[in-house]
Design an enzyme around this catalytic site. Sequence first.
Site, PDB file in Angstrom:
ATOM      1  N   GLU B 135       0.833  -1.211   0.000  1.00 42.59           N
ATOM      2  CA  GLU B 135       0.000   0.000   0.000  1.00 42.59           C
ATOM      3  C   GLU B 135       0.869   1.263   0.000  1.00 42.59           C
ATOM      4  O   GLU B 135       0.521   2.252  -0.655  1.00 42.59           O
ATOM      5  CB  GLU B 135      -0.948   0.008   1.215  1.00 42.59           C
ATOM      6  CG  GLU B 135      -1.919  -1.165   1.275  1.00 42.59           C
ATOM      7  CD  GLU B 135      -2.647  -1.442  -0.029  1.00 42.59           C
ATOM      8  OE1 GLU B 135      -2.947  -0.506  -0.777  1.00 42.59           O
ATOM      9  OE2 GLU B 135      -2.896  -2.632  -0.331  1.00 42.59           O
ATOM     10  N   HIS B 138       1.812   2.009  -3.442  1.00 41.89           N
ATOM     11  CA  HIS B 138       0.771   2.761  -4.172  1.00 41.89           C
ATOM     12  C   HIS B 138       0.811   4.240  -3.805  1.00 41.89           C
ATOM     13  O   HIS B 138       0.645   5.105  -4.661  1.00 41.89           O
ATOM     14  CB  HIS B 138      -0.616   2.202  -3.844  1.00 41.89           C
ATOM     15  CG  HIS B 138      -0.931   0.909  -4.550  1.00 41.89           C
ATOM     16  ND1 HIS B 138      -0.712   0.718  -5.887  1.00 41.89           N
ATOM     17  CD2 HIS B 138      -1.472  -0.252  -4.086  1.00 41.89           C
ATOM     18  CE1 HIS B 138      -1.088  -0.504  -6.229  1.00 41.89           C
ATOM     19  NE2 HIS B 138      -1.545  -1.122  -5.157  1.00 41.89           N
ATOM     20  N   HIS B 144       0.274  -1.613  -9.891  1.00 40.52           N
ATOM     21  CA  HIS B 144       0.393  -3.062  -9.772  1.00 40.52           C
ATOM     22  C   HIS B 144       1.368  -3.566 -10.828  1.00 40.52           C
ATOM     23  O   HIS B 144       1.414  -3.034 -11.938  1.00 40.52           O
ATOM     24  CB  HIS B 144      -0.976  -3.730  -9.963  1.00 40.52           C
ATOM     25  CG  HIS B 144      -1.818  -3.668  -8.734  1.00 40.52           C
ATOM     26  ND1 HIS B 144      -3.195  -3.615  -8.772  1.00 40.52           N
ATOM     27  CD2 HIS B 144      -1.487  -3.657  -7.417  1.00 40.52           C
ATOM     28  CE1 HIS B 144      -3.670  -3.568  -7.536  1.00 40.52           C
ATOM     29  NE2 HIS B 144      -2.656  -3.581  -6.694  1.00 40.52           N
ATOM     30  N   CYS B 145       2.104  -4.588 -10.459  1.00 44.33           N
ATOM     31  CA  CYS B 145       3.160  -5.104 -11.339  1.00 44.33           C
ATOM     32  C   CYS B 145       2.768  -6.493 -11.841  1.00 44.33           C
ATOM     33  O   CYS B 145       2.131  -7.265 -11.133  1.00 44.33           O
ATOM     34  CB  CYS B 145       4.468  -5.163 -10.559  1.00 44.33           C
ATOM     35  SG  CYS B 145       5.833  -5.848 -11.502  1.00 44.33           S
ATOM     36  N   CYS B 150       6.949  -9.900  -7.413  1.00 48.89           N
ATOM     37  CA  CYS B 150       7.170  -8.506  -7.011  1.00 48.89           C
ATOM     38  C   CYS B 150       6.185  -8.112  -5.913  1.00 48.89           C
ATOM     39  O   CYS B 150       5.021  -8.519  -5.916  1.00 48.89           O
ATOM     40  CB  CYS B 150       7.012  -7.588  -8.225  1.00 48.89           C
ATOM     41  SG  CYS B 150       7.172  -5.838  -7.841  1.00 48.89           S
ATOM     42  N   CYS B 169      10.478  -5.761  -8.099  1.00 54.32           N
ATOM     43  CA  CYS B 169      11.162  -6.182  -9.321  1.00 54.32           C
ATOM     44  C   CYS B 169      12.064  -5.038  -9.797  1.00 54.32           C
ATOM     45  O   CYS B 169      12.019  -3.923  -9.265  1.00 54.32           O
ATOM     46  CB  CYS B 169      10.149  -6.566 -10.397  1.00 54.32           C
ATOM     47  SG  CYS B 169       9.297  -5.163 -11.101  1.00 54.32           S
TER      48      CYS B 169
END
Lengths: 418, 181
Positions: B135, B138, B144-145, B150, B169
């Site tokens: 979080e 973010h 998001h990956c 990751c 990552c």
Amino acid sequence: MFYQILALSLHINYQKTNEVRFPTEVSRRELSQLSEIEVQISVPTTLRFTAPLKEVTIMKTNEHKSKKEKKKDIGSKRLIGIDQPFDYKKVVAVTGPEYVQNLQHDGVASVFYEKLKKNIPGYYLSEDKCVWMRAGVINFRMCDYDYDCYNCPFDRAMISAMGEKIAPNKEERKASWLRHVNEKYKVAAKPCIHFVSGRISSPEECSGNYKCNHCAVHELLDKETHTEISVKSGYKNVSGYRIVENYFYHFGHSWIHIEDDGRIKVGADDFSSKVLGAANAINLPPEGVFLRQGEIGYVLTRDDKKAPIQSPVSGTVCAVNDKVLNQPAVVHDDPYHDGWLFMLDPANIKFDLEGLYSGKECFQWMEKESQNLHELLGPGYKQLAATGGEPIDDIVGHFPEISWDRLVKTLFRTTEKY
Amino acid sequence: MTPNKKQVGVVPLGDVPGTVLKVIAEHITRCFKVTAQILSPLEQPEYALDERRFQYNAAIIIEMFESMHFSDHDKIIAVLNHDLFIPIFTHVFGEARQGGKCGLVSLFRLTKNPDGSAPPESIVLERAAKIALHELGHLLDLLHCEHEKCLMHFSGGIDEVDEMSFGLCEYCSIYLHEKLR
């Protein structure tokens, strides 16, 4: 014309007697083989097969008349099948008597079919029945075209012979479907695919009519991206929405899969299933209609509300999934497999693919669409990113306060004409 | 985060175990190299309770936090024991606004394994730390990956949280580095 006459005579027999008087039908492929091995084709050799199918009974056969003969060696791979007339002596001279031991001189089987099938060395027989036999139109025919009905001369001849019976007013239906969708629905926006995925902030609109292969912006971005196309076909979870890795996706939430024979299978993605819930009805284009990429391709109906969806690629509709027409909920339950919608014979798939998402681009686009969906709930939900859980099913059903028109326009980029 | 205010506040909402807060703060400091402090607890967010779902609306709590003033902390990670949701999701383990000020971590579903059994406390702490870092990512504008290992990968179930690593990552690391510079 030859095949049409054959098929027509078959059809007429069927209509008159309710029996199939099956003229020896020779496919185009077989025909070429036969002519090379000096076998004269004399038609019609009329056979009648009676049930049970394994007990093949010959009712009447005609003598074959030789018209002209060419002298060529019979290649060992050029094989003779049952029910096809041939020169017995010449074939036996090349293959030996084992090869034709269960066939009479005119090529007619002298034993039960199943036994015959086992006893013909090297002769290729498909393991299943012709679709026309399955449909009950003809009594007996095994598929000899690997179910490639699209190119099968027998299938073409049958379709031609059946004419209006199997597709009444076909041309009219095609025209009427296109007229219907063009009058009622329209594409609401033509956004740049890279803008929709959030990759670039401008240009917002596509000015090149989705000819991405000619677009300078696309070319620039393409150089930056090393797109990895996975060979796996498992699901991947993107912000709670499933995607299949080796499919391609259109920003209007359709997917395509390139089949082994080059045709394109089209369906609606998991995101649209989650958002719209189970559709009450699906309006699919009839076979033969030519769709262009970005035009209205099909319409999902939910409680009398319509969601027109753009066609992901250009091509001619060559098959429609009857299962989803009868049970539209299949699209919702299994959008990527059983819930496919229709097949296209592509017009220019190489160029069309440039306008679709795959790999990393697909991930970014789905992320952005998830955020767009959040925003429809109100400004407090803007830019929210969750982890854990999964999207609820039938979002429009749970949130009637979300305007249908706004939702369709925002997520599917189409609208109804009023 | 502005250069002169690189601090993260970890705020308990209601009665949250102190160990959880300490672990979260420690992981933020070690993994993201920013100072994290545990702040005084706030009351349970009863204003966000949805009585039909018996869950707390994460968006309402985030909006409330965004209207509050935290003088020494640029980003806030709030931790609570209650089940969180946003309207179109069944539930969430955590929620944050992209590039925003406040992220939430719910411990409610972290204390059970997918098969219903109770995990050891160390696993619960590890899960809480991962969600908090996710979080915070973010809040620092990470998306998001797609890489499954990751830290910024979307985790639908608790098993996916367990599979997720504490590390970012290559691409997310570079992006985070740029943001914190």
